[in-house]
Design a protein around this motif. Structure first.
Motif, PDB file in Angstrom:
ATOM      1  N   TYR A 132      25.039 -14.237 -41.606  1.00  0.00           N
ATOM      2  CA  TYR A 132      25.217 -15.665 -41.367  1.00  0.00           C
ATOM      3  C   TYR A 132      25.695 -15.906 -39.932  1.00  0.00           C
ATOM      4  O   TYR A 132      26.356 -15.056 -39.338  1.00  0.00           O
ATOM      5  CB  TYR A 132      26.300 -16.237 -42.310  1.00  0.00           C
ATOM      6  CG  TYR A 132      26.180 -15.790 -43.747  1.00  0.00           C
ATOM      7  CD1 TYR A 132      26.786 -14.622 -44.182  1.00  0.00           C
ATOM      8  CD2 TYR A 132      25.476 -16.550 -44.676  1.00  0.00           C
ATOM      9  CE1 TYR A 132      26.689 -14.201 -45.499  1.00  0.00           C
ATOM     10  CE2 TYR A 132      25.370 -16.141 -46.000  1.00  0.00           C
ATOM     11  CZ  TYR A 132      25.977 -14.964 -46.395  1.00  0.00           C
ATOM     12  OH  TYR A 132      25.875 -14.553 -47.707  1.00  0.00           O
ATOM     13  N   TYR A 153      27.872 -19.113 -38.146  1.00  0.00           N
ATOM     14  CA  TYR A 153      28.604 -20.365 -38.244  1.00  0.00           C
ATOM     15  C   TYR A 153      29.101 -20.719 -36.853  1.00  0.00           C
ATOM     16  O   TYR A 153      29.200 -19.856 -35.981  1.00  0.00           O
ATOM     17  CB  TYR A 153      29.826 -20.222 -39.167  1.00  0.00           C
ATOM     18  CG  TYR A 153      29.512 -20.100 -40.637  1.00  0.00           C
ATOM     19  CD1 TYR A 153      29.134 -18.880 -41.197  1.00  0.00           C
ATOM     20  CD2 TYR A 153      29.616 -21.206 -41.476  1.00  0.00           C
ATOM     21  CE1 TYR A 153      28.851 -18.776 -42.556  1.00  0.00           C
ATOM     22  CE2 TYR A 153      29.337 -21.108 -42.829  1.00  0.00           C
ATOM     23  CZ  TYR A 153      28.957 -19.892 -43.351  1.00  0.00           C
ATOM     24  OH  TYR A 153      28.688 -19.796 -44.697  1.00  0.00           O
ATOM     25  N   GLN A 157      32.140 -23.277 -34.708  1.00  0.00           N
ATOM     26  CA  GLN A 157      33.331 -24.126 -34.804  1.00  0.00           C
ATOM     27  C   GLN A 157      33.588 -24.736 -33.436  1.00  0.00           C
ATOM     28  O   GLN A 157      33.999 -24.035 -32.503  1.00  0.00           O
ATOM     29  CB  GLN A 157      34.539 -23.313 -35.271  1.00  0.00           C
ATOM     30  CG  GLN A 157      35.786 -24.138 -35.493  1.00  0.00           C
ATOM     31  CD  GLN A 157      36.978 -23.299 -35.904  1.00  0.00           C
ATOM     32  OE1 GLN A 157      37.105 -22.138 -35.520  1.00  0.00           O
ATOM     33  NE2 GLN A 157      37.871 -23.874 -36.699  1.00  0.00           N
ATOM     34  N   MET A 165      32.902 -22.028 -30.684  1.00  0.00           N
ATOM     35  CA  MET A 165      33.094 -20.643 -31.100  1.00  0.00           C
ATOM     36  C   MET A 165      32.003 -20.347 -32.120  1.00  0.00           C
ATOM     37  O   MET A 165      31.829 -21.111 -33.076  1.00  0.00           O
ATOM     38  CB  MET A 165      34.474 -20.471 -31.726  1.00  0.00           C
ATOM     39  CG  MET A 165      34.761 -19.057 -32.175  1.00  0.00           C
ATOM     40  SD  MET A 165      35.108 -17.964 -30.800  1.00  0.00           S
ATOM     41  CE  MET A 165      36.888 -18.073 -30.781  1.00  0.00           C
ATOM     42  N   PHE A 210      30.619 -17.784 -34.914  1.00  0.00           N
ATOM     43  CA  PHE A 210      31.036 -16.684 -35.783  1.00  0.00           C
ATOM     44  C   PHE A 210      29.838 -16.098 -36.509  1.00  0.00           C
ATOM     45  O   PHE A 210      29.031 -16.818 -37.099  1.00  0.00           O
ATOM     46  CB  PHE A 210      32.030 -17.171 -36.842  1.00  0.00           C
ATOM     47  CG  PHE A 210      33.377 -17.545 -36.317  1.00  0.00           C
ATOM     48  CD1 PHE A 210      33.727 -18.878 -36.127  1.00  0.00           C
ATOM     49  CD2 PHE A 210      34.316 -16.565 -36.015  1.00  0.00           C
ATOM     50  CE1 PHE A 210      34.979 -19.226 -35.649  1.00  0.00           C
ATOM     51  CE2 PHE A 210      35.574 -16.903 -35.533  1.00  0.00           C
ATOM     52  CZ  PHE A 210      35.895 -18.234 -35.340  1.00  0.00           C
ATOM     53  N   GLU A 253      32.463 -12.609 -50.995  1.00  0.00           N
ATOM     54  CA  GLU A 253      33.126 -13.070 -49.791  1.00  0.00           C
ATOM     55  C   GLU A 253      32.377 -12.621 -48.536  1.00  0.00           C
ATOM     56  O   GLU A 253      31.854 -11.515 -48.469  1.00  0.00           O
ATOM     57  CB  GLU A 253      34.576 -12.567 -49.744  1.00  0.00           C
ATOM     58  CG  GLU A 253      34.737 -11.084 -49.885  1.00  0.00           C
ATOM     59  CD  GLU A 253      34.882 -10.649 -51.328  1.00  0.00           C
ATOM     60  OE1 GLU A 253      34.400 -11.364 -52.236  1.00  0.00           O
ATOM     61  OE2 GLU A 253      35.474  -9.586 -51.548  1.00  0.00           O
ATOM     62  N   ALA A 254      32.335 -13.526 -47.591  1.00  0.00           N
ATOM     63  CA  ALA A 254      31.756 -13.206 -46.294  1.00  0.00           C
ATOM     64  C   ALA A 254      32.872 -12.760 -45.365  1.00  0.00           C
ATOM     65  O   ALA A 254      33.939 -13.373 -45.325  1.00  0.00           O
ATOM     66  CB  ALA A 254      31.043 -14.428 -45.722  1.00  0.00           C
ATOM     67  N   PHE A 255      32.613 -11.694 -44.642  1.00  0.00           N
ATOM     68  CA  PHE A 255      33.572 -11.205 -43.656  1.00  0.00           C
ATOM     69  C   PHE A 255      33.077 -11.610 -42.271  1.00  0.00           C
ATOM     70  O   PHE A 255      31.905 -11.446 -41.951  1.00  0.00           O
ATOM     71  CB  PHE A 255      33.728  -9.688 -43.773  1.00  0.00           C
ATOM     72  CG  PHE A 255      34.435  -9.283 -45.031  1.00  0.00           C
ATOM     73  CD1 PHE A 255      33.730  -8.983 -46.172  1.00  0.00           C
ATOM     74  CD2 PHE A 255      35.823  -9.239 -45.078  1.00  0.00           C
ATOM     75  CE1 PHE A 255      34.377  -8.632 -47.357  1.00  0.00           C
ATOM     76  CE2 PHE A 255      36.487  -8.887 -46.247  1.00  0.00           C
ATOM     77  CZ  PHE A 255      35.764  -8.592 -47.384  1.00  0.00           C
ATOM     78  N   PHE A 256      34.010 -12.122 -41.514  1.00  0.00           N
ATOM     79  CA  PHE A 256      33.656 -12.721 -40.229  1.00  0.00           C
ATOM     80  C   PHE A 256      34.021 -11.816 -39.067  1.00  0.00           C
ATOM     81  O   PHE A 256      35.026 -11.085 -39.108  1.00  0.00           O
ATOM     82  CB  PHE A 256      34.380 -14.059 -40.065  1.00  0.00           C
ATOM     83  CG  PHE A 256      33.792 -15.154 -40.899  1.00  0.00           C
ATOM     84  CD1 PHE A 256      34.048 -15.233 -42.259  1.00  0.00           C
ATOM     85  CD2 PHE A 256      32.961 -16.119 -40.332  1.00  0.00           C
ATOM     86  CE1 PHE A 256      33.489 -16.236 -43.034  1.00  0.00           C
ATOM     87  CE2 PHE A 256      32.413 -17.129 -41.102  1.00  0.00           C
ATOM     88  CZ  PHE A 256      32.669 -17.190 -42.460  1.00  0.00           C
ATOM     89  N   GLY A 257      33.221 -11.916 -38.017  1.00  0.00           N
ATOM     90  CA  GLY A 257      33.571 -11.277 -36.762  1.00  0.00           C
ATOM     91  C   GLY A 257      34.627 -12.072 -36.030  1.00  0.00           C
ATOM     92  O   GLY A 257      35.071 -13.133 -36.492  1.00  0.00           O
ATOM     93  N   GLN A 258      35.004 -11.551 -34.879  1.00  0.00           N
ATOM     94  CA  GLN A 258      36.072 -12.187 -34.082  1.00  0.00           C
ATOM     95  C   GLN A 258      35.599 -13.455 -33.388  1.00  0.00           C
ATOM     96  O   GLN A 258      36.411 -14.204 -32.854  1.00  0.00           O
ATOM     97  CB  GLN A 258      36.573 -11.205 -33.020  1.00  0.00           C
ATOM     98  CG  GLN A 258      37.148  -9.932 -33.561  1.00  0.00           C
ATOM     99  CD  GLN A 258      38.576 -10.114 -34.025  1.00  0.00           C
ATOM    100  OE1 GLN A 258      38.820 -10.636 -35.108  1.00  0.00           O
ATOM    101  NE2 GLN A 258      39.505  -9.696 -33.217  1.00  0.00           N
TER     102      GLN A 258
END
Lengths: 113, 113
Positions: A33, A35, A37, A89, A91, A101-106
């Motif tokens: 994914y 996203y 922000q 930003m 992501f 659950e989705a795990f996000f990068g920095q």
């Protein structure tokens, strides 16, 4: 612990230029994914990707955006001709299945000037 | 239409106080998933919990607890004995039949020493 990694952490680009944001999802994850922000605002969905094709995209994800999995590890987001309002930003995230659950990068902070 | 509402824009408490962050959601689907993510000042999105619509058991993880009430479409998050390191923006998110996460606007939590 496995994690999603994104590069670069910060990108400054001139309006009208193309940018490519890079991501390496967690290796056994199948769903990817993007996203974004905008500063101080909520997180917005851009696109989901599975089995080498887009599974869902939002209204934000117009013809200026594209995603690609060029090899077995990278997942990229390309913005063809950046606009000032693309500053945000970005992501990348990955998950085993769409309902897990989705795990996000920095994140990559994109600044368009 | 799907929607997540976090009515509390900002909460400020003194360290060691308990604090509850509210989340109300809307969806027409009977199967859906709810999530909480933490965004510390460094900007990354950290997964905290996932809940599916068929599991209304409350969950406790250390100082964190979650109260899922389908009758009121709420999924509230409580931190007991808050600490300065808990200071962050907390997001509630919903996934139903789509791939994307629908995000609330976030609650900024400030823990004062």
């Amino acid at each position: 612990e496995p994690e999603v990694t994104q590069t670069p952490s910060h990108q400054v680009t001139q309006m009208g230029q193309e940018v490519i944001l890079r991501c390496v999802p967690i290796s056994n994850h199948l769903y990817f994914y993007w996203y974004r922000q905008i500063l101080g605002q909520k997180v917005e969905f851009l696109v989901s990707f599975y089995n080498n094709e887009i599974s869902e995209k939002s209204e934000i994800f117009d013809d200026q955006f594209s995603v690609e999995r060029p090899d077995g590890s990278n997942f990229t987001l390309k913005i063809r001709s950046t606009k000032l309002e693309d500053s945000a930003m970005y992501f990348c995230a990955s998950s085993v299945r769409p309902n897990t659950e989705a795990f996000f990068g920095q994140g990559t902070r994109l600044t368009v000037v | 239409a799907q929607k997540v509402t976090q009515a509390q824009t900002e909460i400020s408490v003194v360290e060691k106080e308990d604090v509850t962050l509210d989340c109300v959601y809307e969806t027409r689907d009977t199967t859906y998933y709810l999530f909480w993510y933490k965004q510390p000042p460094s900007g990354e999105l950290v997964f905290l919990i996932r809940r599916n619509s068929f599991d209304e058991q409350n969950e406790i993880s250390g100082r964190y607890s979650w109260n899922f009430q389908k009758s009121t479409s709420s999924f509230n998050f409580t931190i007991t004995a808050s600490q300065v390191v808990d200071s962050a923006v907390y997001f509630c998110a919903l996934r139903d039949s789509n791939y994307q996460l629908i995000w609330g606007a976030g609650t900024k939590l400030i823990i004062k020493p």
